[in-house]
Design a protein around this motif. Structure first.
Motif, PDB file in Angstrom:
ATOM      1  N   GLN A 128      -5.265  12.146 -13.999  1.00 28.63           N
ATOM      2  CA  GLN A 128      -6.387  12.060 -13.111  1.00 28.63           C
ATOM      3  C   GLN A 128      -6.134  10.748 -11.942  1.00 28.63           C
ATOM      4  O   GLN A 128      -7.138  10.380 -11.267  1.00 28.63           O
ATOM      5  N   VAL A 129      -4.903  10.123 -11.954  1.00 23.71           N
ATOM      6  CA  VAL A 129      -4.583   8.958 -11.080  1.00 23.71           C
ATOM      7  C   VAL A 129      -4.653   9.739  -9.677  1.00 23.71           C
ATOM      8  O   VAL A 129      -3.825  10.740  -9.481  1.00 23.71           O
ATOM      9  N   LYS A 186       1.088   7.305 -11.410  1.00 20.60           N
ATOM     10  CA  LYS A 186       0.587   5.962 -12.219  1.00 20.60           C
ATOM     11  C   LYS A 186       1.407   4.825 -12.209  1.00 20.60           C
ATOM     12  O   LYS A 186       1.032   3.749 -12.044  1.00 20.60           O
ATOM     13  N   ILE A 187       2.633   4.860 -12.422  1.00 15.26           N
ATOM     14  CA  ILE A 187       3.722   3.883 -12.553  1.00 15.26           C
ATOM     15  C   ILE A 187       3.834   3.090 -11.102  1.00 15.26           C
ATOM     16  O   ILE A 187       3.902   1.931 -11.213  1.00 15.26           O
ATOM     17  N   ALA A 188       3.703   3.811 -10.031  1.00 16.05           N
ATOM     18  CA  ALA A 188       3.573   3.233  -8.687  1.00 16.05           C
ATOM     19  C   ALA A 188       2.316   2.192  -8.604  1.00 16.05           C
ATOM     20  O   ALA A 188       2.312   1.052  -8.076  1.00 16.05           O
ATOM     21  N   ILE A 235       2.090  -1.730  -7.886  1.00 13.47           N
ATOM     22  CA  ILE A 235       1.204  -2.353  -6.806  1.00 13.47           C
ATOM     23  C   ILE A 235       0.385  -3.195  -7.329  1.00 13.47           C
ATOM     24  O   ILE A 235       0.154  -4.346  -6.798  1.00 13.47           O
ATOM     25  N   ILE A 236      -0.195  -3.220  -8.415  1.00 10.40           N
ATOM     26  CA  ILE A 236      -1.232  -3.954  -8.761  1.00 10.40           C
ATOM     27  C   ILE A 236      -0.688  -5.349  -9.429  1.00 10.40           C
ATOM     28  O   ILE A 236      -1.128  -6.331  -9.235  1.00 10.40           O
ATOM     29  N   LEU A 237       0.399  -5.173 -10.086  1.00 14.88           N
ATOM     30  CA  LEU A 237       1.188  -6.494 -10.487  1.00 14.88           C
ATOM     31  C   LEU A 237       1.900  -7.199  -9.313  1.00 14.88           C
ATOM     32  O   LEU A 237       1.900  -8.357  -9.301  1.00 14.88           O
ATOM     33  N   VAL A 277      -7.773  -4.228  -5.624  1.00 15.16           N
ATOM     34  CA  VAL A 277      -8.508  -3.376  -4.681  1.00 15.16           C
ATOM     35  C   VAL A 277      -8.205  -1.920  -4.418  1.00 15.16           C
ATOM     36  O   VAL A 277      -9.223  -1.010  -4.262  1.00 15.16           O
ATOM     37  N   ALA A 278      -7.096  -1.928  -4.122  1.00 10.21           N
ATOM     38  CA  ALA A 278      -6.366  -0.485  -3.568  1.00 10.21           C
ATOM     39  C   ALA A 278      -6.496   0.382  -4.786  1.00 10.21           C
ATOM     40  O   ALA A 278      -6.937   1.486  -4.639  1.00 10.21           O
ATOM     41  N   TRP A 279      -6.157  -0.036  -6.054  1.00 12.00           N
ATOM     42  CA  TRP A 279      -6.548   0.690  -7.166  1.00 12.00           C
ATOM     43  C   TRP A 279      -8.076   1.168  -7.370  1.00 12.00           C
ATOM     44  O   TRP A 279      -8.154   2.339  -7.385  1.00 12.00           O
ATOM     45  N   LEU A 280      -8.739   0.050  -7.219  1.00  9.64           N
ATOM     46  CA  LEU A 280     -10.217   0.564  -7.377  1.00  9.64           C
ATOM     47  C   LEU A 280     -10.580   1.392  -6.379  1.00  9.64           C
ATOM     48  O   LEU A 280     -11.587   2.296  -6.585  1.00  9.64           O
TER      49      LEU A 280
END
Length: 143
Positions: free
Chosen positions: A28-29, A34-36, A40-42, A52-55
């Motif tokens: 669903q990502v 998902k690992i990327a 990026i979030i970390l 913000v990019a994830w959301l």
């Protein structure tokens, strides 16, 4: 105290995005693997770019008003072969069949319990009545 508020808000958004990304199923990502998204979030969490990019770009889209609930959304989109259409339980033949099967099992169990109860009651009556004289009559009490 107020000088810590921006830091706490950034930290809260960072943690929320990270946990949300980890809990989202791989299929669903959006956009990247998902690992990327986790990296990026970390890596870009302190400057708010990663969360913000994830959301905005990575999180799966869900319908809201008049749409399906998340559990229905997962059921519809996991390829269960139901054609992607949610069916109410009272219209689902598999669900109705399972109810009938459970009802039959419950009825059989109830009959077994009733038979066991009758057998135990008979045993108790025989014990309470005491020894009989062979014709079903109790001997006269002594005394």
């Amino acid at each position: 105290m107020l000088r810590y508020l921006p830091f706490l808000l950034i930290l809260a958004l960072w943690i929320y995005a990270f946990i949300d990304c980890l809990n989202t199923p791989e299929n669903q990502v959006r956009g990247l693997p998902k690992i990327a998204w986790v990296f990026i979030i970390l890596l870009f969490g302190e400057v708010l770019i990663g969360p913000v990019a994830w959301l905005v770009a990575g999180r799966p889209r869900r319908e809201h008003a008049g749409g399906s609930t998340p559990s229905q959304w997962h059921r519809d989109h996991r390829g269960s072969g139901s054609g992607g259409k949610w069916v109410a339980p009272d219209d689902n033949p598999d669900f109705l069949r399972s109810l009938k099967d459970e009802n039959k099992k419950d009825e059989a169990l109830l009959k077994d319990w009733e038979a066991d109860l009758r057998r135990r009651e008979e045993e108790l009556r025989r014990k309470e009545d005491g020894p009989s004289d062979g014709e079903g009559n109790n001997p006269p009490p002594k005394g």
